[in-house]
Enzyme design. Sequence first.
Site, PDB file in Angstrom:
ATOM      1  CB  CYS A  16       5.923   7.361   4.084  1.00 54.24           C
ATOM      2  SG  CYS A  16       7.609   8.019   3.868  1.00 54.24           S
ATOM      3  CG  HIS A  37       6.693   6.307  -0.284  1.00 56.75           C
ATOM      4  ND1 HIS A  37       6.102   6.967   0.776  1.00 56.75           N
ATOM      5  CD2 HIS A  37       5.737   5.446  -0.774  1.00 56.75           C
ATOM      6  CE1 HIS A  37       4.853   6.543   0.911  1.00 56.75           C
ATOM      7  NE2 HIS A  37       4.615   5.621  -0.003  1.00 56.75           N
ATOM      8  CG  ASN A  45       1.829   3.226  -0.963  1.00 55.12           C
ATOM      9  OD1 ASN A  45       2.387   3.908  -0.105  1.00 55.12           O
ATOM     10  ND2 ASN A  45       1.831   3.567  -2.241  1.00 55.12           N
TER      11      ASN A  45
END
Length: 337
Positions: free
Chosen positions: A150, A283, A303
């Site tokens: 991520c 994240h 995202n």
Amino acid sequence: MNKILILLLLVSAVLTSHDQVVAVTIKPNLYNINSAPLYFEKFISQYNKQYSSEDEKKYRYNIFRHNIESINAKNSRNDSAVYKINRFADMTKNEVVNRHTGLASGDIGANFCETIVVDGPGQRQRPANFDWRNYNKVTSVKDQGMCGACWAFAGLGALESQYAIKYDRLIDLAEQQLVDCDFVDMGCDGGLIHTAYEQIMHIGGVEQEYDYPYKAVRLPCAVKPHKFAVGVRNCYRYVLLSEERLEDLLRHVGPIAIAVDAVDLTDYYGGVISFCENNGLNHAVLLVGYGIENNVPYWTIKNSWGSDYGENGYVRIRRGVNSCGMINELASSAQIA
């Protein structure tokens, strides 16, 4: 005529100040727990799930049933978000975090990025709604898969937007290059955004996606310097203390890579998440805008879980309450060379 009126009532929308259509959140019917076996078989077919044994299938079913009970509980409370079954529905929250996030924990460490404290009241005159997507400065949503990268997706997402702001052209940069060639961060086992920028400065640049395609696994470094599309001149790590000042920063700098706790994001479908706890940052995502819907202020986040997640790959979280622990000292951006 009556059918048209009913349709207009069911399918309503609101306009932001930039004329972007945002669907009004409509709460779904709750899942019938007695039908969980049928939901599970449909889920297996829809997401092409394959289990190694009947025991594993039973284990996954029990997790699935627990998750739809949790989804029902979320959809029953006074929240402005909607939650539904998605591809993570047969996984525990810890499994999703371990396999589909990747923000490294521990010390921030020293690096070359300038540290900037973001504090104080925001500008008096600022737009109620702002979104970099309305200016075509945000690239398409990507999917990191089962690789804890991520940090690479969020970091390069911010660089892609910087390139678009400077050159008025969208390009996709190579996350795989960072997974393979950033030897400070840990590939699919996690990393930090600002150290990724430092490594791009050290390597000399980053290639485009089509020159170094994403594989979702760490491989031997195969960087090609003559293919570099973007370099990093300066990088910045932000100590966030004020969400109002973050609004100003977002508008003036561009999309910013931020750190959040993703546990409450896993079964999100749409709307604004009002209840997002912070039990530990895990994240990295890309902050692209903010606004207000039904008197609820929100942040818009890109995202890296694919375009079938949430609102076409995006998630909105409540603004002004430190949702998902987003007010921290890991937000980062960079100036391209």
